[in-house]
Motif scaffolding. Structure first.
Motif, PDB file in Angstrom:
ATOM      1  N   GLU A 162     -10.423  12.733  -7.334  1.00 21.75           N
ATOM      2  CA  GLU A 162     -10.788  11.344  -7.032  1.00 21.75           C
ATOM      3  C   GLU A 162      -9.470  10.419  -6.279  1.00 21.75           C
ATOM      4  O   GLU A 162      -8.695  10.481  -6.882  1.00 21.75           O
ATOM      5  CB  GLU A 162     -11.453  10.256  -8.056  1.00 21.75           C
ATOM      6  CG  GLU A 162     -10.386  10.103  -9.292  1.00 21.75           C
ATOM      7  CD  GLU A 162     -11.208   9.574 -10.433  1.00 21.75           C
ATOM      8  OE1 GLU A 162     -11.998   8.897 -10.406  1.00 21.75           O
ATOM      9  OE2 GLU A 162     -10.677   9.503 -11.630  1.00 21.75           O
ATOM     10  N   ASP A 163      -9.960   9.750  -5.168  1.00 18.17           N
ATOM     11  CA  ASP A 163      -8.923   8.831  -4.366  1.00 18.17           C
ATOM     12  C   ASP A 163      -8.984   7.819  -5.070  1.00 18.17           C
ATOM     13  O   ASP A 163      -9.593   7.010  -5.662  1.00 18.17           O
ATOM     14  CB  ASP A 163      -9.497   8.796  -3.003  1.00 18.17           C
ATOM     15  CG  ASP A 163      -8.293   7.988  -2.056  1.00 18.17           C
ATOM     16  OD1 ASP A 163      -7.586   8.768  -1.663  1.00 18.17           O
ATOM     17  OD2 ASP A 163      -8.545   6.837  -1.920  1.00 18.17           O
ATOM     18  N   ALA A 213      -3.385  15.129   1.223  1.00 19.92           N
ATOM     19  CA  ALA A 213      -2.814  13.864   0.987  1.00 19.92           C
ATOM     20  C   ALA A 213      -1.713  13.565   1.837  1.00 19.92           C
ATOM     21  O   ALA A 213      -0.606  14.139   1.720  1.00 19.92           O
ATOM     22  CB  ALA A 213      -2.642  13.553  -0.362  1.00 19.92           C
ATOM     23  N   GLY A 264      -6.403   7.959   2.903  1.00 21.77           N
ATOM     24  CA  GLY A 264      -7.467   8.907   2.326  1.00 21.77           C
ATOM     25  C   GLY A 264      -6.761  10.086   1.762  1.00 21.77           C
ATOM     26  O   GLY A 264      -5.938  10.358   2.139  1.00 21.77           O
ATOM     27  N   THR A 265      -7.898  10.888   0.998  1.00 23.57           N
ATOM     28  CA  THR A 265      -7.619  12.361   0.452  1.00 23.57           C
ATOM     29  C   THR A 265      -8.617  12.897   1.076  1.00 23.57           C
ATOM     30  O   THR A 265      -9.748  12.763   1.114  1.00 23.57           O
ATOM     31  CB  THR A 265      -7.685  12.031  -1.129  1.00 23.57           C
ATOM     32  OG1 THR A 265      -6.757  11.113  -1.523  1.00 23.57           O
ATOM     33  CG2 THR A 265      -7.133  13.373  -1.511  1.00 23.57           C
ATOM     34  N   ARG A 266      -8.407  14.046   1.280  1.00 31.28           N
ATOM     35  CA  ARG A 266      -9.431  15.337   1.898  1.00 31.28           C
ATOM     36  C   ARG A 266      -9.106  16.377   0.987  1.00 31.28           C
ATOM     37  O   ARG A 266      -8.135  16.830   0.344  1.00 31.28           O
ATOM     38  CB  ARG A 266      -9.133  15.574   3.327  1.00 31.28           C
ATOM     39  CG  ARG A 266      -9.270  14.406   4.062  1.00 31.28           C
ATOM     40  CD  ARG A 266      -9.176  14.973   5.636  1.00 31.28           C
ATOM     41  NE  ARG A 266      -9.219  13.937   6.283  1.00 31.28           N
ATOM     42  CZ  ARG A 266     -10.545  13.541   6.955  1.00 31.28           C
ATOM     43  NH1 ARG A 266     -11.550  13.965   6.485  1.00 31.28           N
ATOM     44  NH2 ARG A 266     -10.859  12.324   7.656  1.00 31.28           N
ATOM     45  N   SER A 293      -6.037   5.391  -1.651  1.00 35.14           N
ATOM     46  CA  SER A 293      -4.900   5.468  -0.792  1.00 35.14           C
ATOM     47  C   SER A 293      -5.093   5.054   0.609  1.00 35.14           C
ATOM     48  O   SER A 293      -6.183   4.748   1.134  1.00 35.14           O
ATOM     49  CB  SER A 293      -4.622   7.037  -0.710  1.00 35.14           C
ATOM     50  OG  SER A 293      -5.749   7.595  -0.168  1.00 35.14           O
ATOM     51  N   HIS A 295      -1.969   8.095  -5.149  1.00 36.00           N
ATOM     52  CA  HIS A 295      -2.919   8.358  -4.002  1.00 36.00           C
ATOM     53  C   HIS A 295      -3.932   9.125  -4.557  1.00 36.00           C
ATOM     54  O   HIS A 295      -5.096   8.602  -4.001  1.00 36.00           O
ATOM     55  CB  HIS A 295      -2.020   9.667  -3.222  1.00 36.00           C
ATOM     56  CG  HIS A 295      -2.466   9.767  -1.926  1.00 36.00           C
ATOM     57  ND1 HIS A 295      -1.787   9.171  -0.852  1.00 36.00           N
ATOM     58  CD2 HIS A 295      -3.422  10.456  -1.438  1.00 36.00           C
ATOM     59  CE1 HIS A 295      -2.561   9.697   0.302  1.00 36.00           C
ATOM     60  NE2 HIS A 295      -3.572  10.287   0.025  1.00 36.00           N
ATOM     61  N   PHE A 296      -4.020  10.052  -5.555  1.00 38.57           N
ATOM     62  CA  PHE A 296      -5.524  10.446  -6.025  1.00 38.57           C
ATOM     63  C   PHE A 296      -4.999  10.997  -7.504  1.00 38.57           C
ATOM     64  O   PHE A 296      -3.934  11.103  -7.875  1.00 38.57           O
ATOM     65  CB  PHE A 296      -5.786  11.509  -5.204  1.00 38.57           C
ATOM     66  CG  PHE A 296      -5.131  12.771  -5.175  1.00 38.57           C
ATOM     67  CD1 PHE A 296      -5.079  13.876  -6.060  1.00 38.57           C
ATOM     68  CD2 PHE A 296      -4.065  13.075  -4.152  1.00 38.57           C
ATOM     69  CE1 PHE A 296      -4.450  15.233  -5.902  1.00 38.57           C
ATOM     70  CE2 PHE A 296      -3.448  14.130  -4.058  1.00 38.57           C
ATOM     71  CZ  PHE A 296      -3.639  14.902  -4.913  1.00 38.57           C
ATOM     72  N   VAL A 340     -12.655  12.700   0.656  1.00 43.40           N
ATOM     73  CA  VAL A 340     -12.920  12.372  -0.898  1.00 43.40           C
ATOM     74  C   VAL A 340     -13.492  11.068  -0.963  1.00 43.40           C
ATOM     75  O   VAL A 340     -12.787   9.954  -0.615  1.00 43.40           O
ATOM     76  CB  VAL A 340     -11.850  12.577  -2.002  1.00 43.40           C
ATOM     77  CG1 VAL A 340     -12.001  12.234  -3.195  1.00 43.40           C
ATOM     78  CG2 VAL A 340     -10.951  14.101  -1.615  1.00 43.40           C
ATOM     79  N   SER A 341     -14.707  10.978  -1.487  1.00 42.97           N
ATOM     80  CA  SER A 341     -15.429   9.827  -1.742  1.00 42.97           C
ATOM     81  C   SER A 341     -15.864   9.898  -3.370  1.00 42.97           C
ATOM     82  O   SER A 341     -16.679  10.855  -3.555  1.00 42.97           O
ATOM     83  CB  SER A 341     -16.456   9.413  -0.832  1.00 42.97           C
ATOM     84  OG  SER A 341     -17.474  10.481  -0.792  1.00 42.97           O
TER      85      SER A 341
END
Length: 174
Positions: free
Chosen positions: A62-63, A91, A69-71, A66, A45-46, A77-78
């Protein structure tokens, strides 16, 4: 050193894990450095990455492509994004709270922080938890919206996510 507190929404309890490597991959796969066995998490995932920035250790996230996404808190997160104390990584249904320091230091701080000046009692207001209350959550005194107080110490202040008014975290008692 740093560590994360891991909890899964809808599941009681939490765990703490020291970030003892320079790069940790978090995901559902058993080959991950830190596996989280939940279907809402991607296989990889990250990643949490430690780097030396200006002579100091700094943690980044860092993602890894996934599915959902991851926050960090509410920001998607980008690329590679820095982590700060008490940032909440989201996540899937997993919530990881990032902490600087060690697990042992945090445990000692909670023991000391839960005492008032004469060595007894909570350091913040006391509130009896209701039978229907979500665990580790209280209502805002101004707007009555629910606020998560997970991973916060009694007596600490925080802004309500609904109305923005500053509240003091109470000590919840059963």
């Amino acid at each position: 050193m740093a560590f994360v507190t891991i909890r899964i929404k809808g599941v009681e309890g939490y765990s703490r894990t020291s970030l003892d490597k320079d790069r940790l991959v978090i995901g559902r796969a058993s080959t991950c450095t830190l596996p989280i066995k939940h279907t809402s998490i991607s296989r990889e995932h990250f990643a949490l990455v430690k780097e030396l920035v200006g002579g100091s250790e700094r943690w980044f996230i860092e993602d890894l492509g996934s599915a959902n996404g991851t926050r960090i808190n509410d920001a998607l997160v980008s690329g590679k994004m820095p982590l700060s104390e008490k940032d909440i990584v989201k996540a899937g249904r997993a919530r990881l709270t990032f902490h600087e320091g060690t697990v042992e230091e945090a445990a000692a701080a909670i023991d000391i922080g839960s005492m008032d000046d004469d060595g007894g009692g909570p350091s913040g207001p006391v509130r009896k938890a209701g039978a229907e209350d979500p665990p580790e959550a209280v209502t805002c005194a101004d707007c009555r919206g629910w606020m998560s107080i997970a991973h916060r110490l009694s007596g600490e202040t925080m802004a309500c996510p609904h109305c923005g008014k500053v509240q003091t975290v109470p000590e919840l008692v059963s």
